[in-house]
Scaffold this motif. Sequence first.
Motif, PDB file in Angstrom:
ATOM      1  N   PRO A 106      63.682  10.163 -40.558  1.00 35.62           N
ATOM      2  CA  PRO A 106      64.208   9.901 -41.908  1.00 35.62           C
ATOM      3  C   PRO A 106      63.341   8.853 -42.607  1.00 35.62           C
ATOM      4  CG  PRO A 106      65.960   9.817 -40.253  1.00 35.62           C
ATOM      5  CD  PRO A 106      64.668   9.861 -39.507  1.00 35.62           C
ATOM      6  N   SER A 107      63.542   8.684 -43.919  1.00 39.80           N
ATOM      7  CA  SER A 107      62.668   7.805 -44.698  1.00 39.80           C
ATOM      8  C   SER A 107      62.736   6.349 -44.253  1.00 39.80           C
ATOM      9  CB  SER A 107      63.007   7.902 -46.191  1.00 39.80           C
ATOM     10  OG  SER A 107      64.329   7.455 -46.434  1.00 39.80           O
ATOM     11  N   ALA A 108      63.836   5.908 -43.628  1.00 39.99           N
ATOM     12  CA  ALA A 108      63.927   4.539 -43.139  1.00 39.99           C
ATOM     13  C   ALA A 108      63.188   4.348 -41.820  1.00 39.99           C
ATOM     14  CB  ALA A 108      65.383   4.124 -42.979  1.00 39.99           C
ATOM     15  N   GLY A 109      62.727   5.433 -41.221  1.00 42.26           N
ATOM     16  CA  GLY A 109      61.969   5.339 -39.984  1.00 42.26           C
ATOM     17  C   GLY A 109      60.543   4.883 -40.246  1.00 42.26           C
ATOM     18  N   ARG A 110      59.964   4.203 -39.280  1.00 40.15           N
ATOM     19  CA  ARG A 110      58.587   3.732 -39.388  1.00 40.15           C
ATOM     20  C   ARG A 110      57.817   4.175 -38.151  1.00 40.15           C
ATOM     21  NH1 ARG A 110      60.188   3.591 -43.623  1.00 40.15           N
ATOM     22  NH2 ARG A 110      60.440   1.874 -45.095  1.00 40.15           N
ATOM     23  N   ALA A 111      56.546   4.503 -38.348  1.00 35.71           N
ATOM     24  CA  ALA A 111      55.709   4.954 -37.241  1.00 35.71           C
ATOM     25  C   ALA A 111      54.338   4.313 -37.352  1.00 35.71           C
ATOM     26  CB  ALA A 111      55.589   6.476 -37.250  1.00 35.71           C
ATOM     27  N   ASN A 112      53.752   4.007 -36.206  1.00 37.00           N
ATOM     28  CA  ASN A 112      52.412   3.422 -36.203  1.00 37.00           C
ATOM     29  C   ASN A 112      51.687   3.852 -34.941  1.00 37.00           C
ATOM     30  OD1 ASN A 112      50.421   1.741 -37.464  1.00 37.00           O
ATOM     31  ND2 ASN A 112      50.741   0.247 -35.838  1.00 37.00           N
ATOM     32  N   LEU A 113      50.393   4.123 -35.082  1.00 35.87           N
ATOM     33  CA  LEU A 113      49.565   4.560 -33.958  1.00 35.87           C
ATOM     34  C   LEU A 113      48.548   3.480 -33.634  1.00 35.87           C
ATOM     35  CD1 LEU A 113      48.816   6.861 -31.978  1.00 35.87           C
ATOM     36  CD2 LEU A 113      47.194   7.675 -33.716  1.00 35.87           C
ATOM     37  N   LEU A 114      48.536   3.056 -32.367  1.00 36.13           N
ATOM     38  CA  LEU A 114      47.611   2.044 -31.891  1.00 36.13           C
ATOM     39  C   LEU A 114      46.708   2.626 -30.812  1.00 36.13           C
ATOM     40  CD1 LEU A 114      50.125  -0.939 -31.544  1.00 36.13           C
ATOM     41  CD2 LEU A 114      48.467  -0.597 -33.390  1.00 36.13           C
ATOM     42  N   HIS A 115      45.521   2.033 -30.663  1.00 31.18           N
ATOM     43  CA  HIS A 115      44.562   2.475 -29.652  1.00 31.18           C
ATOM     44  C   HIS A 115      44.225   1.293 -28.755  1.00 31.18           C
ATOM     45  CE1 HIS A 115      40.336   4.248 -28.643  1.00 31.18           C
ATOM     46  NE2 HIS A 115      41.227   4.558 -27.720  1.00 31.18           N
ATOM     47  N   LEU A 160      57.625   4.160 -32.656  1.00 32.20           N
ATOM     48  CA  LEU A 160      58.638   4.677 -33.579  1.00 32.20           C
ATOM     49  C   LEU A 160      59.723   3.621 -33.760  1.00 32.20           C
ATOM     50  CD1 LEU A 160      59.142   8.270 -32.069  1.00 32.20           C
ATOM     51  CD2 LEU A 160      57.328   7.453 -33.589  1.00 32.20           C
ATOM     52  N   LEU A 161      60.153   3.427 -35.006  1.00 33.84           N
ATOM     53  CA  LEU A 161      61.175   2.432 -35.331  1.00 33.84           C
ATOM     54  C   LEU A 161      62.220   3.058 -36.249  1.00 33.84           C
ATOM     55  CD1 LEU A 161      58.558  -0.281 -36.204  1.00 33.84           C
ATOM     56  CD2 LEU A 161      60.266  -0.663 -34.420  1.00 33.84           C
ATOM     57  N   TYR A 162      63.470   2.648 -36.057  1.00 31.38           N
ATOM     58  CA  TYR A 162      64.497   3.088 -37.007  1.00 31.38           C
ATOM     59  C   TYR A 162      65.655   2.096 -37.021  1.00 31.38           C
ATOM     60  CZ  TYR A 162      67.599   5.913 -39.817  1.00 31.38           C
ATOM     61  OH  TYR A 162      68.397   6.364 -40.837  1.00 31.38           O
ATOM     62  N   ALA A 163      65.834   1.427 -38.143  1.00 28.29           N
ATOM     63  CA  ALA A 163      66.972   0.529 -38.372  1.00 28.29           C
ATOM     64  C   ALA A 163      67.013   0.230 -39.865  1.00 28.29           C
ATOM     65  CB  ALA A 163      66.843  -0.756 -37.559  1.00 28.29           C
ATOM     66  N   PRO A 164      67.742   1.011 -40.649  1.00 25.46           N
ATOM     67  CA  PRO A 164      67.750   0.842 -42.112  1.00 25.46           C
ATOM     68  C   PRO A 164      68.249  -0.535 -42.530  1.00 25.46           C
ATOM     69  CG  PRO A 164      68.793   2.912 -41.464  1.00 25.46           C
ATOM     70  CD  PRO A 164      68.595   2.119 -40.218  1.00 25.46           C
ATOM     71  N   ALA A 165      67.579  -1.116 -43.519  1.00 23.75           N
ATOM     72  CA  ALA A 165      67.999  -2.404 -44.074  1.00 23.75           C
ATOM     73  C   ALA A 165      68.903  -2.156 -45.279  1.00 23.75           C
ATOM     74  CB  ALA A 165      66.781  -3.225 -44.483  1.00 23.75           C
ATOM     75  N   HIS A 166      70.025  -2.853 -45.339  1.00 24.48           N
ATOM     76  CA  HIS A 166      70.978  -2.730 -46.440  1.00 24.48           C
ATOM     77  C   HIS A 166      70.945  -4.003 -47.278  1.00 24.48           C
ATOM     78  CE1 HIS A 166      72.692   0.748 -44.345  1.00 24.48           C
ATOM     79  NE2 HIS A 166      72.722  -0.006 -43.254  1.00 24.48           N
ATOM     80  N   GLN A 167      71.122  -3.870 -48.584  1.00 21.31           N
ATOM     81  CA  GLN A 167      71.183  -5.036 -49.453  1.00 21.31           C
ATOM     82  C   GLN A 167      72.576  -5.637 -49.380  1.00 21.31           C
ATOM     83  OE1 GLN A 167      68.234  -5.775 -51.068  1.00 21.31           O
ATOM     84  NE2 GLN A 167      69.062  -7.785 -51.560  1.00 21.31           N
ATOM     85  N   ARG A 168      72.652  -6.864 -48.927  1.00 18.95           N
ATOM     86  CA  ARG A 168      73.923  -7.586 -48.842  1.00 18.95           C
ATOM     87  C   ARG A 168      73.750  -8.890 -49.615  1.00 18.95           C
ATOM     88  NH1 ARG A 168      75.427  -3.326 -47.122  1.00 18.95           N
ATOM     89  NH2 ARG A 168      76.195  -2.846 -45.031  1.00 18.95           N
ATOM     90  N   GLY A 169      74.264  -8.924 -50.837  1.00 16.72           N
ATOM     91  CA  GLY A 169      74.033 -10.088 -51.672  1.00 16.72           C
ATOM     92  C   GLY A 169      72.558 -10.203 -51.986  1.00 16.72           C
ATOM     93  N   ARG A 170      71.965 -11.359 -51.703  1.00 13.72           N
ATOM     94  CA  ARG A 170      70.542 -11.530 -51.991  1.00 13.72           C
ATOM     95  C   ARG A 170      69.647 -11.257 -50.789  1.00 13.72           C
ATOM     96  NH1 ARG A 170      68.749 -17.215 -51.135  1.00 13.72           N
ATOM     97  NH2 ARG A 170      70.473 -18.453 -50.322  1.00 13.72           N
TER      98      ARG A 170
END
Length: 689
Positions: A598-607, A618-628
């Motif tokens: 999903p769009s909140a997922g992040r991927a990076n390739l290292l050598h 692979l990363l996935y943990a959506p950030a939500h806006q809570r106040g500021r």
Amino acid sequence: MKQKAYIPALLFTLISINLLAQQLPEFRLKEGTRQIHLDFHTSKEIDDIGIKFDKKQFQDALKVGHVNSINVFAKCHHSWAYYNTKIGKRHPNLDFDLLKAQIEASHEIGVRVQAYITVGWSLNDALEHPEWETRNREGKANFREIIAKLKPGDPMPWGWPELSPEGEYLDLILAQTEEIVRDYDVDGIWFDIIPFDQVNYNEASIKDMKINGIDIDDPFATKEYHAKKIEVFMEKSSQMVKKYKPNASLFYNWTTHLSANGNTYKHAFYDYNTKQDLEDLPTTWGGYDILPMRAKFFANTGKPIVAMSGKFHTAWGEFGGFKHKDAILYEAAAMVAFGANPNFGDQLHPSGEMDMGTYSNIGHAFKYVEKIEDYGIGAEHFASLGLWMTLNKSADEGLTRMLLENQYNFEVVNNKQDWSHVKTIILPSSTSLNPEDANRLMAFQKNGGSIVTMGRGAFDVETKQFLLDFGVTYIGRPEKDNDYTVVKREIGEGIVPTPFLNYEPAERVSPKEGAHVLATIREPYFSRTLGFFSSHANTPNKLEKTNHPAVVQSDNTVYFAHALDNAYFRHGARIHRDLFINGLKQVHKTRYLEVDLPSAGRANLLHQPDKMRYVAHLLYAPAHQRGRAQVIEDLVPIYNTKVKVRLPRKIKKAYVIPTGQSLEIIKEGDAVVIEVEKFTVHTAIVFEY
């Protein structure tokens, strides 16, 4: 005779230094992989400073936190020293050498120690020596002007008096630095608040500029002269540290805060660092997508990267502010995924007692980092897509977000010498290339590389044309306050076929012969003004298309007439992101990493060539806006993630970390495909060759 005596003495010194380095424990020679930055800015109005410091309690906190490196305070923003100084002033309510105690406690359990020294903000130094304070062109000290308006009992605003390391103040900093590196067993020095871009107009500085023939009314000349003064400070302080501690790490904070008009990038002040610490606090400092871009930029400097965040919720140094341990876990995993050593900020209570809740939270993350750090920290970034950073915030970050949200792995190529594995380079809309940059990109293009740009990317202000050939001729700036795009079938996947609004209008260009128009523009009947307006907001579009298109493809280039990066940063319309990605696909055919997230997922390739492996994080943990603040709280498991890689080496084995579970390798043409059954927050796939 003197010269002959000097050579053996020099050789003896070099041999002694080499032997000393060999005798140092290994943990003290390496950059820490699990770091703490322990703030300690304490007022003289607080009694019993350090009264509850206990070596065992301090060590227990570090053990609970799985910490192997810590920055502790020698001198803080209040100007107090926390050691037995003969140069400065020890905190009046501290009755022992806290710095020495922390160093000894840390080394005893194998934790590396760097000493913190403030530079640009130092309260007591400024109060005792107002002539040292940095002043603006009008002769005013900014912070002093603010507090002068306050009445007793008024809330104290955030901020500190500003000083520049020059003249007598420079002498003080150097003397204090020498005292620390000479008398204390530190493994590094961490200088904070280096005012790289602050021109100083105090009396001594003006006198100095006049003596050296600097026109104080010339903003360019004064800024350049100030940069030279900063360089003198960095050279002298670096020499001072290396004189006593040749293996010590060195970092000057703010050198890694890059901006288009800043001295740090122009003069590459980050070259003075032995490592690159990327100070951040994603909850309130701009979000979670700044780290990938900065990490990829500094990955090319050949020095260790330290990604800094904090245990804090809203601001660096807040007492009692807690980020949830799950958010710290995600941030730490992301730091490793982008090749960086994790560092989390804490602030020690004035009593000197470590907060065990803080180290329990950090330990929750660092325990996981111990399992994965060998598969990320210090690794090379490997991507077929290159990003040319412009240091324009909205352009760079807007483009980065579009790429990350579609899991397009990329490298920053500005200061990267080897482009041989890069297939496509993207120039954001604000790119300002010099002739050397343009020639290098032109050669890349002639050798088969593709280039994508937008807006005024690669635009030459003097000739009013593009420095590279994108199959278009520049006509001029937009004439209306907005416009509309209509896509053609080739780039229409997932996009409405009718005119859609661009909140920022396009540059006007004319396609050259042979260029292929992929999207057209319809302008509004008129710009919305007091005399001409229709309905609530923007004016509707005309029925006919304009002569200047929205998207043009020419051989191995794609040009977007709109600054889609700025538009996405400011307005966040998915339709603009989809348009950009669809256009990019026209020329960028080879991706080394493709991930279905999903769009909140992040991927990076290292050598990791020394270990003969590639690692896809692979990363996935959506950030939500809570106040500021942006808050991570929902750690949702992700199932059946398809990962496809096209790599230059024959893959022999694939497995998941940290579990080590083997994965079945499936061949799809020139690609290797595996499937991750389930992961939460983070996982990585190791491809051995």
